[in-house]
Design a protein around this motif. Structure first.
Motif, PDB file in Angstrom:
ATOM      1  N   HIS A  86       0.808  -1.132   0.138  1.00 16.87           N
ATOM      2  CA  HIS A  86      -0.080  -0.114  -0.105  1.00 16.87           C
ATOM      3  C   HIS A  86       0.858   1.274  -0.035  1.00 16.87           C
ATOM      4  CE1 HIS A  86      -3.961   1.702   0.550  1.00 16.87           C
ATOM      5  NE2 HIS A  86      -3.568   2.536   1.232  1.00 16.87           N
ATOM      6  N   PRO A  87       0.627   2.282  -0.766  1.00 19.27           N
ATOM      7  CA  PRO A  87       1.291   3.581  -0.667  1.00 19.27           C
ATOM      8  C   PRO A  87       1.643   4.018   0.743  1.00 19.27           C
ATOM      9  CG  PRO A  87      -0.418   3.715  -2.449  1.00 19.27           C
ATOM     10  CD  PRO A  87      -0.702   2.388  -1.513  1.00 19.27           C
ATOM     11  N   GLY A  88       2.837   4.592   0.846  1.00 19.10           N
ATOM     12  CA  GLY A  88       3.210   5.467   1.971  1.00 19.10           C
ATOM     13  C   GLY A  88       4.085   4.608   2.995  1.00 19.10           C
ATOM     14  N   PHE A  89       5.330   4.587   2.761  1.00 19.03           N
ATOM     15  CA  PHE A  89       6.528   3.927   3.457  1.00 19.03           C
ATOM     16  C   PHE A  89       7.287   4.786   4.294  1.00 19.03           C
ATOM     17  CE2 PHE A  89       5.689   2.416  -1.080  1.00 19.03           C
ATOM     18  CZ  PHE A  89       5.024   1.493  -0.814  1.00 19.03           C
ATOM     19  N   ASP A  90       7.661   4.226   5.346  1.00 17.47           N
ATOM     20  CA  ASP A  90       8.512   5.114   6.111  1.00 17.47           C
ATOM     21  C   ASP A  90       9.833   4.654   5.839  1.00 17.47           C
ATOM     22  OD1 ASP A  90       9.368   2.594   7.702  1.00 17.47           O
ATOM     23  OD2 ASP A  90       7.077   2.961   8.774  1.00 17.47           O
ATOM     24  N   PRO A  91      11.024   5.438   6.037  1.00 13.72           N
ATOM     25  CA  PRO A  91      12.458   4.902   5.762  1.00 13.72           C
ATOM     26  C   PRO A  91      12.809   3.451   6.197  1.00 13.72           C
ATOM     27  CG  PRO A  91      12.447   7.382   6.543  1.00 13.72           C
ATOM     28  CD  PRO A  91      11.059   6.652   7.017  1.00 13.72           C
ATOM     29  N   GLU A  92      12.215   2.826   7.273  1.00 15.83           N
ATOM     30  CA  GLU A  92      12.680   1.586   7.910  1.00 15.83           C
ATOM     31  C   GLU A  92      12.004   0.769   7.270  1.00 15.83           C
ATOM     32  OE1 GLU A  92      14.911   1.445  10.538  1.00 15.83           O
ATOM     33  OE2 GLU A  92      15.051   3.089   9.951  1.00 15.83           O
ATOM     34  N   ARG A  93      10.866   0.779   6.748  1.00 18.15           N
ATOM     35  CA  ARG A  93      10.200  -0.117   5.997  1.00 18.15           C
ATOM     36  C   ARG A  93      10.556  -0.072   4.695  1.00 18.15           C
ATOM     37  NH1 ARG A  93       6.264  -3.637   5.956  1.00 18.15           N
ATOM     38  NH2 ARG A  93       6.158  -3.320   8.093  1.00 18.15           N
ATOM     39  N   LEU A  94      10.911   0.826   3.839  1.00 22.92           N
ATOM     40  CA  LEU A  94      11.657   0.796   2.749  1.00 22.92           C
ATOM     41  C   LEU A  94      12.939   0.171   2.601  1.00 22.92           C
ATOM     42  CD1 LEU A  94      10.990   4.545   1.226  1.00 22.92           C
ATOM     43  CD2 LEU A  94      10.313   2.320   0.328  1.00 22.92           C
ATOM     44  N   LYS A  95      13.679   0.567   3.788  1.00 24.51           N
ATOM     45  CA  LYS A  95      14.952  -0.359   3.998  1.00 24.51           C
ATOM     46  C   LYS A  95      14.712  -2.042   3.839  1.00 24.51           C
ATOM     47  CE  LYS A  95      17.569   3.226   6.040  1.00 24.51           C
ATOM     48  NZ  LYS A  95      18.346   3.658   7.440  1.00 24.51           N
ATOM     49  N   GLU A  96      13.812  -2.483   4.586  1.00 22.99           N
ATOM     50  CA  GLU A  96      13.506  -3.719   4.695  1.00 22.99           C
ATOM     51  C   GLU A  96      12.849  -4.305   3.439  1.00 22.99           C
ATOM     52  OE1 GLU A  96      10.084  -6.199   7.021  1.00 22.99           O
ATOM     53  OE2 GLU A  96      11.402  -5.030   8.360  1.00 22.99           O
ATOM     54  N   MET A  97      12.084  -3.532   2.646  1.00 26.69           N
ATOM     55  CA  MET A  97      11.678  -3.996   1.279  1.00 26.69           C
ATOM     56  C   MET A  97      12.901  -4.254   0.401  1.00 26.69           C
ATOM     57  SD  MET A  97       8.619  -1.282   1.030  1.00 26.69           S
ATOM     58  CE  MET A  97       8.478  -1.194  -0.452  1.00 26.69           C
ATOM     59  N   ALA A  98      13.831  -3.116   0.378  1.00 33.22           N
ATOM     60  CA  ALA A  98      14.972  -3.238  -0.495  1.00 33.22           C
ATOM     61  C   ALA A  98      15.861  -4.608  -0.213  1.00 33.22           C
ATOM     62  CB  ALA A  98      15.929  -2.202  -0.182  1.00 33.22           C
ATOM     63  N   LEU A  99      15.951  -4.871   1.098  1.00 30.95           N
ATOM     64  CA  LEU A  99      16.414  -6.349   1.303  1.00 30.95           C
ATOM     65  C   LEU A  99      15.734  -7.436   0.746  1.00 30.95           C
ATOM     66  CD1 LEU A  99      17.640  -5.677   5.170  1.00 30.95           C
ATOM     67  CD2 LEU A  99      18.957  -5.813   3.265  1.00 30.95           C
ATOM     68  N   PHE A 100      14.575  -7.319   0.894  1.00 30.68           N
ATOM     69  CA  PHE A 100      13.619  -8.508   0.325  1.00 30.68           C
ATOM     70  C   PHE A 100      13.674  -8.428  -1.108  1.00 30.68           C
ATOM     71  CE2 PHE A 100      11.519  -9.147   4.393  1.00 30.68           C
ATOM     72  CZ  PHE A 100      11.042 -10.401   4.285  1.00 30.68           C
ATOM     73  N   ALA A 101      13.919  -7.305  -1.669  1.00 28.81           N
ATOM     74  CA  ALA A 101      13.907  -7.267  -3.283  1.00 28.81           C
ATOM     75  C   ALA A 101      15.538  -7.880  -3.595  1.00 28.81           C
ATOM     76  CB  ALA A 101      13.996  -5.956  -3.673  1.00 28.81           C
ATOM     77  N   GLN A 102      16.133  -7.715  -2.879  1.00 30.11           N
ATOM     78  CA  GLN A 102      17.865  -8.376  -3.207  1.00 30.11           C
ATOM     79  C   GLN A 102      17.598  -9.831  -3.018  1.00 30.11           C
ATOM     80  OE1 GLN A 102      20.751  -6.537  -0.574  1.00 30.11           O
ATOM     81  NE2 GLN A 102      19.940  -4.468  -0.961  1.00 30.11           N
TER      82      GLN A 102
ATOM     83  N   GLY B 242      21.983   2.703  -1.258  1.00 26.61           N
ATOM     84  CA  GLY B 242      22.176   2.952  -0.019  1.00 26.61           C
ATOM     85  C   GLY B 242      20.734   3.665   0.357  1.00 26.61           C
ATOM     86  N   ASP B 243      19.797   4.179  -0.559  1.00 21.77           N
ATOM     87  CA  ASP B 243      18.574   4.913  -0.010  1.00 21.77           C
ATOM     88  C   ASP B 243      17.579   4.401  -0.742  1.00 21.77           C
ATOM     89  OD1 ASP B 243      16.809   6.847   0.454  1.00 21.77           O
ATOM     90  OD2 ASP B 243      18.072   8.687  -0.162  1.00 21.77           O
ATOM     91  N   PRO B 244      16.884   3.679   0.025  1.00 23.49           N
ATOM     92  CA  PRO B 244      15.476   2.859  -0.418  1.00 23.49           C
ATOM     93  C   PRO B 244      14.305   3.930  -0.877  1.00 23.49           C
ATOM     94  CG  PRO B 244      16.242   1.559   1.481  1.00 23.49           C
ATOM     95  CD  PRO B 244      17.023   2.956   1.239  1.00 23.49           C
ATOM     96  N   ARG B 245      14.399   4.985  -0.238  1.00 22.36           N
ATOM     97  CA  ARG B 245      13.425   5.737  -0.769  1.00 22.36           C
ATOM     98  C   ARG B 245      13.555   6.672  -1.958  1.00 22.36           C
ATOM     99  NH1 ARG B 245      10.367  10.107   3.355  1.00 22.36           N
ATOM    100  NH2 ARG B 245       9.684   8.023   4.413  1.00 22.36           N
ATOM    101  N   ARG B 246      14.904   6.785  -1.984  1.00 18.28           N
ATOM    102  CA  ARG B 246      15.290   7.276  -3.612  1.00 18.28           C
ATOM    103  C   ARG B 246      14.961   6.289  -4.600  1.00 18.28           C
ATOM    104  NH1 ARG B 246      20.288  11.360  -4.647  1.00 18.28           N
ATOM    105  NH2 ARG B 246      19.147  13.267  -3.606  1.00 18.28           N
ATOM    106  N   GLN B 247      15.357   4.925  -4.272  1.00 17.61           N
ATOM    107  CA  GLN B 247      14.993   3.903  -5.449  1.00 17.61           C
ATOM    108  C   GLN B 247      13.288   3.976  -5.456  1.00 17.61           C
ATOM    109  OE1 GLN B 247      16.122   0.067  -4.075  1.00 17.61           O
ATOM    110  NE2 GLN B 247      18.182   0.656  -3.760  1.00 17.61           N
TER     111      GLN B 247
END
Length: 321
Positions: free
Chosen positions: A170-186, A258-263
């Motif tokens: 769902h839209p709207g991500f805080d920085p911590e959740r974005l970092k976790e999402m980036a790890l799952f993507a990897q 290093g910046d999931p929100r920018r991704q």
């Protein structure tokens, strides 16, 4: 030749003789074909039923154009087959409903029992996990290290052993959740973003996990339903795929890892989202979106958004030859 359309060989032979004549009588046909009068009458009735011949009156008969009749027969046969397929599907569902035990179709788990059952299903999944994710979330810090995820996340362990995972966030991500999402993507998760109606996880398109949304609020004990009824799960799989097909892909990207929100900003921008839409998705204001885009343009040495898009594509392709 016309037997597949339900036209007997003897009736077809009589039609060939009849079609060569302007019109004729059963007696004349009997002479021309060496059939008995009874046989001719029977075949003429068959041809009439199939629309291949018509009685003109005064005992005269005439053949009708074969091409038009065959097209009509074909259309009728196709309609009959489609009706039979629908009837068979309906009967199958009725048999399924009659034979399926409802004892374990829906089970409700509370507290740690819910977590333990969820973990078990993750561990037993063979092919794919599909999920909708949206607030509210469980309180406390996010799990950001791979070691913590491997220890505490059933989805992470499933990905590591080769299970496919598709997630719609769902839209709207805080920085911590974005970092976790980036790890799952990897580790292989395919993720997209779109408004989702609920929290939902599907295991191998056979079992659905549906948590109680209010149970995620402070002071509430976690509750979740586990649904196994095939028709209900089938509908939830259809809902997931419908949302997935229209959702915006979240690119894991190699640029600015290093910046999931920018991704996420880059992913939304490359998908054609407006500044307002990007702001809503990221949970920030439009000024921040425009400032980040301006910073990207400065870093990549471009002056227009069109050039920025080309530069991002070029930068990512250089890192993924």
């Amino acid at each position: 030749m016309l037997e597949p359309l339900g036209i007997p060989a003897d009736a077809e032979a009589l039609y060939v003789v009849l079609a060569a004549l302007e019109d004729t009588s059963p007696e004349e046909l009997a002479v021309r074909t060496s059939l008995s009068a009874h046989q001719v009458g029977t075949h003429l009735d068959t041809l009439a039923d199939l629309g291949l011949a018509v009685a003109l009156g005064r005992g005269r008969w005439k053949a009708l154009p074969l091409t038009d009749v065959v097209k009509g027969l074909k259309a009728r046969r196709v309609a009959e087959i489609e009706a039979a397929a629908i009837a068979a599907d309906t009967l199958h569902n009725q048999i399924l409903a009659a034979s399926h035990s409802t004892e374990d179709d829906v089970q409700v788990f509370v507290g740690q029992t819910s977590y333990a059952e969820y973990t078990r299903l993750c561990n037993e999944t063979v092919d794919e996990i599909c999920l909708f994710d949206k607030p509210p979330y469980v309180g406390g810090p996010s799990m950001l290290s791979i070691e913590e995820l491997r220890e505490q996340s059933g989805e992470w362990r499933a990905l590591e052993r080769g299970v496919s995972q598709r997630s719609v966030y769902h839209p709207g991500f805080d920085p911590e959740r974005l970092k976790e999402m980036a790890l799952f993507a990897q580790v292989g998760e395919k993720s997209r973003t779109a408004p989702v109606p609920m929290k939902l996880v599907l295991f191998d398109a056979k079992i659905a996990w549906i948590p109680s949304m209010p149970s995620y609020m402070p002071g509430h004990e976690r509750r979740a339903s586990f649904v196994r009824h095939p028709l209900i799960v089938e509908s939830l799989v259809w809902l997931f795929n419908a949302v997935w097909d229209t959702a915006i892909p979240i690119t894991a990207g190699t640029y600015l890892n290093g910046d999931p929100r920018r991704q996420m900003l880059i992913s939304l921008m490359m998908s054609g989202s407006t500044d307002d839409a990007i702001a809503n998705q990221l949970g920030i204001n439009v000024r921040s979106v425009r400032r980040w885009i301006a910073e990207l343009m400065d870093e990549l040495g471009v002056t227009t958004r069109l050039q920025l898009g080309a530069a991002l594509v070029r930068a990512d392709s250089m890192r993924n030859p």
